[in-house]
Design a protein around this motif. Sequence first.
Motif, PDB file in Angstrom:
ATOM      1  N   TRP A 148       0.829  -1.206   0.000  1.00 52.92           N
ATOM      2  CA  TRP A 148       0.000   0.000   0.000  1.00 52.92           C
ATOM      3  C   TRP A 148       0.866   1.259   0.000  1.00 52.92           C
ATOM      4  O   TRP A 148       0.547   2.245  -0.672  1.00 52.92           O
ATOM      5  N   SER A 149       1.952   1.203   0.719  1.00 54.87           N
ATOM      6  CA  SER A 149       2.855   2.352   0.746  1.00 54.87           C
ATOM      7  C   SER A 149       3.455   2.595  -0.634  1.00 54.87           C
ATOM      8  O   SER A 149       3.633   3.747  -1.057  1.00 54.87           O
ATOM      9  N   PRO A 173      -0.381   3.539  -3.329  1.00 50.84           N
ATOM     10  CA  PRO A 173      -1.582   3.969  -2.602  1.00 50.84           C
ATOM     11  C   PRO A 173      -2.704   4.364  -3.560  1.00 50.84           C
ATOM     12  O   PRO A 173      -3.130   5.521  -3.611  1.00 50.84           O
ATOM     13  N   ASN A 174      -3.170   3.404  -4.335  1.00 49.42           N
ATOM     14  CA  ASN A 174      -4.218   3.649  -5.331  1.00 49.42           C
ATOM     15  C   ASN A 174      -5.072   2.390  -5.463  1.00 49.42           C
ATOM     16  O   ASN A 174      -4.883   1.418  -4.722  1.00 49.42           O
ATOM     17  N   GLU A 212      -7.626   3.125   6.562  1.00 49.57           N
ATOM     18  CA  GLU A 212      -6.767   4.070   5.841  1.00 49.57           C
ATOM     19  C   GLU A 212      -7.010   3.989   4.340  1.00 49.57           C
ATOM     20  O   GLU A 212      -7.129   5.015   3.648  1.00 49.57           O
ATOM     21  N   ILE A 213      -7.100   2.763   3.815  1.00 56.37           N
ATOM     22  CA  ILE A 213      -7.319   2.601   2.372  1.00 56.37           C
ATOM     23  C   ILE A 213      -8.685   3.110   1.986  1.00 56.37           C
ATOM     24  O   ILE A 213      -8.854   3.768   0.938  1.00 56.37           O
ATOM     25  N   ASN A 214      -9.684   2.863   2.825  1.00 56.35           N
ATOM     26  CA  ASN A 214     -11.031   3.357   2.542  1.00 56.35           C
ATOM     27  C   ASN A 214     -11.052   4.883   2.445  1.00 56.35           C
ATOM     28  O   ASN A 214     -11.742   5.467   1.601  1.00 56.35           O
ATOM     29  N   ARG A 215     -10.316   5.544   3.293  1.00 57.97           N
ATOM     30  CA  ARG A 215     -10.293   7.014   3.296  1.00 57.97           C
ATOM     31  C   ARG A 215      -9.644   7.567   2.029  1.00 57.97           C
ATOM     32  O   ARG A 215     -10.074   8.598   1.496  1.00 57.97           O
ATOM     33  N   LYS A 216      -8.622   6.897   1.531  1.00 57.20           N
ATOM     34  CA  LYS A 216      -7.842   7.452   0.437  1.00 57.20           C
ATOM     35  C   LYS A 216      -8.393   7.132  -0.951  1.00 57.20           C
ATOM     36  O   LYS A 216      -8.125   7.842  -1.913  1.00 57.20           O
ATOM     37  N   LEU A 217      -9.125   6.047  -1.063  1.00 57.51           N
ATOM     38  CA  LEU A 217      -9.640   5.686  -2.380  1.00 57.51           C
ATOM     39  C   LEU A 217     -10.816   6.576  -2.762  1.00 57.51           C
ATOM     40  O   LEU A 217     -11.671   6.900  -1.936  1.00 57.51           O
ATOM     41  N   ARG A 218     -10.868   6.941  -4.037  1.00 57.78           N
ATOM     42  CA  ARG A 218     -12.019   7.676  -4.547  1.00 57.78           C
ATOM     43  C   ARG A 218     -13.191   6.720  -4.640  1.00 57.78           C
ATOM     44  O   ARG A 218     -13.033   5.497  -4.703  1.00 57.78           O
ATOM     45  N   LYS A 228     -13.452   2.314  -5.244  1.00 53.64           N
ATOM     46  CA  LYS A 228     -13.672   1.496  -4.055  1.00 53.64           C
ATOM     47  C   LYS A 228     -14.408   0.188  -4.327  1.00 53.64           C
ATOM     48  O   LYS A 228     -14.434  -0.688  -3.463  1.00 53.64           O
TER      49      LYS A 228
END
Length: 367
Positions: free
Chosen positions: A225-226, A229-230, A260-266, A270
């Motif tokens: 993920w690091s 991050p997409n 964290e992934i949920n917050r960053k993905l458009r 998702k």
Amino acid sequence: MGKTFFSFWIFICCLIPCTVYSQGSFDKIFVRVVQPQRDNIPNEALKQLENKMTQMITSNGVAETDPNNRFVITSKVSILSKDITYGPPQRVSMNMDFTFMIGDLIENKVYESTTISVIGVGINENKAFISGITGIKTKNKEIVDFLNRAKQKIVDYYTRRCAQIKQEAANSAAMRDYDAAIYALMQVPEICDCSDECQDLMIQYNTEKINSDAAQLLQEAQTRWSESPNASGASIVADIMAKIPAGTPSQSSVEALQSEINRKLRADEKKEWEFKMQKYKDDVEKQKRDDAARAVQQQADNEYRAKQQQADNERRLLQQQADNQYRQKQQAADIESRKQTIEACRQVGLEYAKNQPQTQYEVVYLW
């Protein structure tokens, strides 16, 4: 026992077999059948001799495979006399001594031996051999005593080495080589005094292995993920997370990474992530439901016992009998659950053994 000295050289590729052991095999001693090719035994008769040795050990409480590839049963035959009666039909009659031996393959040491005398008759030498082998009774007192003596010596071997085996397992576990640790411990038969300790350690190291594997998978997921991050990275991470079992110490960190992934993905990225995460959550929830059901059942059991304890004196004897039956069932269930856990540990050890490189032993028996 008279001492007859003989020697032979055999080369054996000891590829450790991956065998699923039944629950009933836990208390058995493990011995492999190893029969070298001999000039005085025809091939067909040799196969019958191997089958006979397998029948001998399995009918007398010995498992026919050895996960340690250490203890073996083998045999030799001495032809005392051979008479040919010309036909028709021709008959071959042979007096034979079959000597059976059980020993330690690695230390090249014979533990026990016994000799069975038979007469074989057939239309040719091969059939005469087979006739003689067929006549060997697996429950013959000499054979039963021979196997019991050998079993006791194998038990003594593990009893003497138990502390060393546990230390070897601890050393492997300290290096996070849990498969090797479990493999070392699974070799101790349940019939040995220290088997309970070894089984407890197997369960402990298997739990540590699961937790360690979960931590490594979590670290891999975090790294992926690091790096990405997409949506593409999220898909890879989801596949990694699907391999992480629920209920490990890594669970809270797994959930944090999910958030964290949920917050960053458009929103449009998702869908695949949420689909995979929903499957993961369903698995986690199922485990939670199962745990909750067991807790409810346990609570119900506790309440049941509490109510039964309040029964009046006239029913106490009957209630005590019911409680005893209940405890026996619970104990049986606990024993079965423990056996299943130990079996899972054994499979880890066997899988580890299967993947080890082949070892070639040069064996010489002198007895």
